[in-house]
Design an enzyme around this catalytic site. Structure first.
Site, short mmCIF file in Angstrom:
data_model
loop_
_atom_site.label_atom_id
_atom_site.label_comp_id
_atom_site.label_asym_id
_atom_site.label_seq_id
_atom_site.Cartn_x
_atom_site.Cartn_y
_atom_site.Cartn_z
N VAL A 68 0.84 -1.27 0.04
CA VAL A 68 -0.02 -0.04 0.00
C VAL A 68 0.86 1.30 -0.08
CG1 VAL A 68 -2.00 -1.12 1.03
CG2 VAL A 68 -0.22 -0.02 2.60
N SER A 69 0.29 2.39 -0.28
CA SER A 69 1.11 3.59 -0.43
C SER A 69 1.42 4.40 0.81
CB SER A 69 0.54 4.48 -1.57
OG SER A 69 0.70 3.85 -2.88
N THR A 70 0.48 4.09 1.78
CA THR A 70 0.63 5.04 2.91
C THR A 70 0.51 4.19 4.17
OG1 THR A 70 -1.97 5.82 2.95
CG2 THR A 70 -0.44 6.96 1.43
#
Length: 216
Positions: A68-70
């Protein structure tokens, strides 16, 4: 009678916990069920299973990779749910999971610890398939190059989903804006550069506001 948890039993046999679940379905082993529903395995039964020659540890070795990015997405459970879906796919496909790697980072970030470990194991020939949810979990751009490198290492990449989730589409917007912002910074100071940069800032603010409204 000493009873082992599924993780300790799997370690004793040198397999992944999913193998024990599969053998249970095949009727090769029957764990003790606690009131909570958790499995426990008798050492005597494990030894008998080893000596019987019935178990098949020749399942195809795979690695799971989720991203996931964050941190906000990870804290919301998105990373764990993604990984659980990959585990279920591997279990249903009767694969032997040798490792699971995760990253909380942009798909543009080339220095990801989890992805680095994916390459290291592939280059050592420790697995045959890499299971991901969809291609941009590996990288936002240059997927074909990564796939080609893994292929030369003898690893096939399997994406379990064809359609990206809504979160993934939001990530794409953020990554594209990051690229645009980087290029616009180089234009700063040139003729019209300041105006372009301001326009990008307004676009970023608008996208972030839209995402915040969706999350409410």
């Amino acid at each position: 009678m000493e009873l082992l948890t599924i993780s300790k039993a799997a370690k004793k046999l040198g397999v992944h916990p999913n193998s024990l679940r599969n053998w249970e379905k095949q009727g090769l082993i029957k764990p003790v069920r606690l009131p909570s529903g958790q499995r426990r395995y008798s050492i005597d039964e494990l030894n008998k299973l080893l000596q019987s020659g019935q178990i098949n540890t020749g399942q195809e070795d795979v690695v799971l990779y989720a991203r996931v990015s964050t941190k906000k997405q990870a804290d919301a459970g998105n990373l764990n749910r993604q990984l659980e879906r990959l585990r279920q796919y591997a279990d249903e496909s009767n694969y032997h999971v040798v490792a699971e790697f995760t990253d909380v980072a942009s798909g543009l970030n080339q220095k990801r610890r989890g992805l680095t470990n994916v390459f290291k194991l592939a280059e050592r020939g420790e697995y045959k398939k890499l299971i991901i949810e969809y291609p941009d979990r590996l990288t936002r751009f240059g997927y074909s190059y990564i796939e080609r490198h893994l292929h030369y290492c003898g690893v096939e990449v399997i994406a379990t989903s064809e359609k990206e989730l809504e979160d993934a589409q939001s990530e794409l917007v953020r990554d594209l804006l990051a690229i645009i912002t980087s290029f616009s910074a180089k234009l700063y100071g040139t003729r019209g550069g300041k105006k372009i940069r301001q326009g990008f800032r307004e676009l970023i603010t608008e996208v972030k506001s839209d995402e915040e409204r969706k999350e409410k």
